[in-house]
Design a protein around this motif. Structure first.
Motif, PDB file in Angstrom:
ATOM      1  N   ALA A   1     -30.818 -16.984  -1.568  1.00 17.35           N
ATOM      2  CA  ALA A   1     -30.598 -15.941  -2.570  1.00 17.35           C
ATOM      3  C   ALA A   1     -29.717 -14.829  -2.018  1.00 17.35           C
ATOM      4  N   MET A   2     -29.942 -14.459  -0.749  1.00 12.92           N
ATOM      5  CA  MET A   2     -29.137 -13.418  -0.127  1.00 12.92           C
ATOM      6  C   MET A   2     -27.681 -13.861   0.011  1.00 12.92           C
ATOM      7  N   SER A   3     -27.487 -15.136   0.352  1.00 16.92           N
ATOM      8  CA  SER A   3     -26.125 -15.661   0.475  1.00 16.92           C
ATOM      9  C   SER A   3     -25.412 -15.628  -0.882  1.00 16.92           C
ATOM     10  N   GLN A   4     -26.133 -16.008  -1.936  1.00 18.14           N
ATOM     11  CA  GLN A   4     -25.546 -15.951  -3.272  1.00 18.14           C
ATOM     12  C   GLN A   4     -25.172 -14.515  -3.646  1.00 18.14           C
ATOM     13  N   LEU A   5     -26.060 -13.578  -3.339  1.00 24.49           N
ATOM     14  CA  LEU A   5     -25.806 -12.179  -3.676  1.00 24.49           C
ATOM     15  C   LEU A   5     -24.601 -11.647  -2.895  1.00 24.49           C
ATOM     16  N   ASN A   6     -24.529 -11.986  -1.612  1.00 22.24           N
ATOM     17  CA  ASN A   6     -23.397 -11.531  -0.801  1.00 22.24           C
ATOM     18  C   ASN A   6     -22.079 -12.078  -1.341  1.00 22.24           C
TER      19      ASN A   6
ATOM     20  N   GLY B   1     -31.845  -4.296  -2.553  1.00 19.15           N
ATOM     21  CA  GLY B   1     -33.202  -4.641  -2.129  1.00 19.15           C
ATOM     22  C   GLY B   1     -34.103  -4.983  -3.307  1.00 19.15           C
ATOM     23  N   LEU B   2     -33.965  -4.218  -4.408  1.00 20.18           N
ATOM     24  CA  LEU B   2     -34.751  -4.510  -5.610  1.00 20.18           C
ATOM     25  C   LEU B   2     -34.462  -5.913  -6.130  1.00 20.18           C
ATOM     26  N   LEU B   3     -33.179  -6.276  -6.157  1.00 22.67           N
ATOM     27  CA  LEU B   3     -32.810  -7.588  -6.677  1.00 22.67           C
ATOM     28  C   LEU B   3     -33.304  -8.700  -5.770  1.00 22.67           C
ATOM     29  N   LEU B   4     -33.205  -8.516  -4.453  1.00 21.04           N
ATOM     30  CA  LEU B   4     -33.690  -9.549  -3.529  1.00 21.04           C
ATOM     31  C   LEU B   4     -35.199  -9.722  -3.649  1.00 21.04           C
ATOM     32  N   ASP B   5     -35.914  -8.609  -3.841  1.00 16.00           N
ATOM     33  CA  ASP B   5     -37.367  -8.712  -4.058  1.00 16.00           C
ATOM     34  C   ASP B   5     -37.664  -9.471  -5.346  1.00 16.00           C
ATOM     35  N   LEU B   6     -36.866  -9.195  -6.391  1.00 17.30           N
ATOM     36  CA  LEU B   6     -37.047  -9.890  -7.661  1.00 17.30           C
ATOM     37  C   LEU B   6     -36.776 -11.384  -7.508  1.00 17.30           C
TER      38      LEU B   6
ATOM     39  N   ALA C   1     -20.334 -19.921 -16.679  1.00 15.75           N
ATOM     40  CA  ALA C   1     -19.383 -20.652 -15.844  1.00 15.75           C
ATOM     41  C   ALA C   1     -19.822 -20.715 -14.390  1.00 15.75           C
ATOM     42  N   ASN C   2     -20.657 -19.762 -13.958  1.00 12.49           N
ATOM     43  CA  ASN C   2     -21.017 -19.689 -12.538  1.00 12.49           C
ATOM     44  C   ASN C   2     -22.490 -19.940 -12.275  1.00 12.49           C
ATOM     45  N   GLN C   3     -23.194 -20.510 -13.242  1.00 13.20           N
ATOM     46  CA  GLN C   3     -24.629 -20.713 -13.063  1.00 13.20           C
ATOM     47  C   GLN C   3     -24.960 -21.697 -11.951  1.00 13.20           C
ATOM     48  N   ASP C   4     -24.080 -22.651 -11.676  1.00 12.01           N
ATOM     49  CA  ASP C   4     -24.342 -23.592 -10.584  1.00 12.01           C
ATOM     50  C   ASP C   4     -24.113 -22.935  -9.224  1.00 12.01           C
ATOM     51  N   ARG C   5     -23.124 -22.070  -9.137  1.00 11.27           N
ATOM     52  CA  ARG C   5     -22.858 -21.387  -7.875  1.00 11.27           C
ATOM     53  C   ARG C   5     -23.919 -20.343  -7.559  1.00 11.27           C
ATOM     54  N   PHE C   6     -24.361 -19.623  -8.589  1.00  7.14           N
ATOM     55  CA  PHE C   6     -25.325 -18.533  -8.399  1.00  7.14           C
ATOM     56  C   PHE C   6     -26.590 -18.826  -9.208  1.00  7.14           C
ATOM     57  N   SER C   7     -27.256 -19.891  -8.894  1.00  3.02           N
ATOM     58  CA  SER C   7     -28.409 -20.323  -9.688  1.00  3.02           C
ATOM     59  C   SER C   7     -29.522 -19.291  -9.695  1.00  3.02           C
ATOM     60  N   ALA C   8     -29.809 -18.684  -8.533  1.00  2.00           N
ATOM     61  CA  ALA C   8     -30.889 -17.696  -8.465  1.00  2.00           C
ATOM     62  C   ALA C   8     -30.514 -16.427  -9.218  1.00  2.00           C
ATOM     63  N   LEU C   9     -29.281 -15.973  -9.048  1.00  2.00           N
ATOM     64  CA  LEU C   9     -28.837 -14.757  -9.722  1.00  2.00           C
ATOM     65  C   LEU C   9     -28.774 -14.937 -11.233  1.00  2.00           C
ATOM     66  N   THR C  10     -28.445 -16.154 -11.677  1.00  2.00           N
ATOM     67  CA  THR C  10     -28.302 -16.405 -13.106  1.00  2.00           C
ATOM     68  C   THR C  10     -29.610 -16.179 -13.843  1.00  2.00           C
ATOM     69  N   ILE C  11     -30.723 -16.560 -13.215  1.00  2.00           N
ATOM     70  CA  ILE C  11     -32.025 -16.359 -13.860  1.00  2.00           C
ATOM     71  C   ILE C  11     -32.274 -14.877 -14.095  1.00  2.00           C
ATOM     72  N   ALA C  12     -31.966 -14.061 -13.089  1.00  2.00           N
ATOM     73  CA  ALA C  12     -32.146 -12.613 -13.233  1.00  2.00           C
ATOM     74  C   ALA C  12     -31.170 -12.035 -14.245  1.00  2.00           C
ATOM     75  N   ALA C  13     -29.943 -12.530 -14.244  1.00  2.00           N
ATOM     76  CA  ALA C  13     -28.938 -12.023 -15.189  1.00  2.00           C
ATOM     77  C   ALA C  13     -29.351 -12.294 -16.626  1.00  2.00           C
ATOM     78  N   ARG C  14     -29.930 -13.456 -16.882  1.00  2.00           N
ATOM     79  CA  ARG C  14     -30.371 -13.782 -18.242  1.00  2.00           C
ATOM     80  C   ARG C  14     -31.436 -12.808 -18.718  1.00  2.00           C
ATOM     81  N   ALA C  15     -32.242 -12.301 -17.785  1.00  2.00           N
ATOM     82  CA  ALA C  15     -33.308 -11.375 -18.163  1.00  2.00           C
ATOM     83  C   ALA C  15     -32.786  -9.960 -18.364  1.00  2.00           C
ATOM     84  N   TYR C  16     -31.918  -9.492 -17.469  1.00  2.00           N
ATOM     85  CA  TYR C  16     -31.538  -8.082 -17.491  1.00  2.00           C
ATOM     86  C   TYR C  16     -30.347  -7.777 -18.378  1.00  2.00           C
TER      87      TYR C  16
END
Length: 395
Positions: free
Chosen positions: A307-312, A251-256, A332-347
Motif C-alpha cells: 500500500a505504501m509503494s502504491q501511495l508513493n 499517515g491517515l490514509l496508510l492507517d485506513l 483506468a488505474n484501478q489495477d495499478r493502485f488497487s488498494a488506493l482505488t478502494i479508498a478513492a471510491r469511498a471518499y
C-alpha cells in the motif's frame, strides 16, 4: 408543508457517480435535534442502511441539524456553498460604503422589477445597464442613482466577487466532491491576499472577505473527510497541503488502507468471515491451521508495504488536468493502485454541497401547488421519487 429529504450518492462498478432520492417526507412539529434524529433513524431503518455504511451526511448549517447528526452518531459535513455565501455576506457588509452601494442598487432594481437579487448578479446587471440607467434618469425622476465614484467601486467590487461566483457554480455541479473544498478555499485565500490595482476603494472589503473566509472555513484541514478526499483526487493529490499536513494525511490514509478489508466486487455486506467463532472451532496451538494463521499474520506488513509503494508511486506522478474526471482516472488505474482505488471510491463519492436536495425541493414546489391542494404527503413523496429516480430506474 415542511419536507425532510434523504438522498443517496454512490459510485457504481463502472466508476460512474449515481444519485437517488430515498425519502422526501413531510416533517410536522418542532424541528428539534431529537425529532430530526428520530426521523433519520426511521428513514435509514426503512432502507436497512447500517450506520457504519454511511460515509458522510451532507447537511445545512443550521444548529439543530448539526446537533442532530452529532447525537445520531453520523459523520457529517456542512454545505460549502452556503458557508461561502455567509463569508461573502460578512465581508461585503463590513464596509459601510459597500453596503450603501448594495442598498442603492436594490432600490434601483426595485424601481423596475420587484424581486430579490443576489448581490453579485445585481451589481453585474446594473453595470451592464449603466448607459440605459443614465438615459432613463435624465428623463424621469428616480429614487436613487450612482455617482461616477460609485460606478468605479462597483466595477472593483465585481472583480473581487467574481472568484466567489465562479467557485459557487463549480461546486454546485453534480460532479463536485469533498475533495474540491480545501483547494477551492486555498485558491480564494490566495486571491484575496494578493494586491491588485483594482483594489482601489475596496481594499478593506477584500481584507474583510479574507478574514470571513478564514473564519468560516477554519479547521477544514483537520477534517479527515476533506483531507483524504483531496489526497485521493488525482487533480490535487497533496499539492495543496503544507509539509506537516502532507505527512499527517499520508499517515491517515496508510492507517485506513491497513484496516480496509477490500471485499470483492459484488460481495454483499455482512458476508465477511465471522471472527466470533465458538472456542471449539478455533485452531489449536501447533496445528496446521494455527501455523497457517501465523504465516498470514506475517503477510500483513508486506501488505502495508504494498500500500505504501502504491501511495508513493501515486503521489510521485503529475496531477491530472483540473477539467479531467477523477473517477475516470481511478477506473483506468484501478489495477495499478488497487488498494488506493478502494479508498478513492469511498471518499470521492461525497458531494461538497447539497445540490440534489435543493433541486428536490424545487421539484416539490412544482408538484405541491394550489391546483393539488388535496394531494397527500405520501403521494407527493411518491411523485417526487418517480420524477427524480425515473432516469436511474429506466437505465
Amino acid at each position: 408543508m415542511s419536507l425532510l429529504s434523504l438522498t443517496t450518492q454512490w459510485i457504481d462498478p463502472d466508476f460512474k457517480l449515481r444519485a437517488a432520492v430515498l425519502h422526501a417526507q413531510e416533517f410536522r412539529g418542532s424541528h428539534t435535534a431529537a425529532a430530526l434524529v428520530t426521523k433519520y433513524n426511521d428513514m435509514l431503518q426503512v432502507w436497512q442502511i447500517p450506520r457504519e455504511r454511511v460515509h458522510v451526511v451532507l447537511r445545512d448549517n443550521a444548529a439543530n441539524m448539526a446537533k442532530a447528526m452529532r447525537e445520531g452518531g453520523l459523520p457529517t459535513l456542512p454545505r460549502m456553498a452556503y458557508t461561502l455565501q455567509l463569508a461573502v455576506h460578512d465581508g461585503l457588509l463590513a464596509q459601510r460604503m459597500v453596503s450603501d452601494i448594495l442598498a442603492t442598487g436594490r432600490r434601483i432594481i426595485g424601481h423596475f422589477k420587484r424581486s430579490p437579487q443576489a448581490s453579485y448578479y445585481m451589481l453585474q446587471s446594473l453595470l451592464q445597464q449603466k448607459r440605459a440607467l443614465a438615459a432613463f434618469g435624465a428623463e424621469h425622476e428616480v429614487l436613487a442613482s450612482f455617482n461616477s465614484n460609485q460606478w468605479g467601486l462597483i466595477e472593483n467590487i465585481l472583480k473581487i466577487l467574481e472568484p466567489f461566483e465562479e467557485l459557487t457554480r463549480a461546486i454546485s455541479t453534480s460532479t463536485a466532491s469533498a475533495g474540491d473544498v480545501i483547494p477551492s478555499v486555498m485558491a480564494l485565500k490566495w486571491f484575496l491576499s494578493r494586491y491588485s490595482p483594482t483594489d482601489h476603494g475596496v481594499g478593506t472589503t477584500k481584507a474583510e472577505l479574507l478574514r470571513a473566509v478564514t473564519r468560516r472555513f477554519d479547521g477544514i484541514e483537520n477534517e479527515p473527510l476533506y483531507t483524504l478526499a483531496t489526497l485521493l483526487d488525482p487533480r490535487y493529490k497533496d499539492r495543496c497541503f503544507s509539509a506537516e499536513l502532507k505527512a499527517h494525511t499520508r499517515g491517515l490514509l496508510l492507517d485506513l488502507l491497513a484496516t480496509q478489508t477490500g471485499p470483492d466486487e459484488g460481495q454483499e455486506p455482512g458476508n465477511n468471515n465471522n471472527t466470533d467463532e465458538p472456542a471449539e472451532k478455533m485452531p489449536r496451538p501447533g496445528s496446521s491451521s494455527s501455523m497457517l494463521g501465523e504465516i498470514m499474520q506475517e503477510e500483513r506488513p508486506q501488505q502495508a508495504t504494498a500500500a505504501m509503494s502504491q501511495l508513493n508511486l501515486y503521489l510521485s506522478e503529475p496531477v491530472i488536468s483540473r477539467d479531467a474526471d477523477p473517477l475516470a482516472y481511478w477506473r483506468a488505474n484501478q489495477d495499478r493502485f488497487s488498494a488506493l482505488t478502494i479508498a478513492a471510491r469511498a471518499y470521492l463519492l461525497a458531494p461538497c454541497t447539497s445540490v440534489d436536495s435543493e433541486r428536490l425541493f424545487s421539484a416539490a414546489s412544482n408538484i405541491l401547488d394550489d391546483r393539488r391542494s388535496r394531494l397527500s404527503a405520501k403521494k407527493a413523496e411518491m411523485l417526487l421519487s418517480v420524477r427524480k429516480n425515473l432516469p436511474l430506474m429506466h437505465k
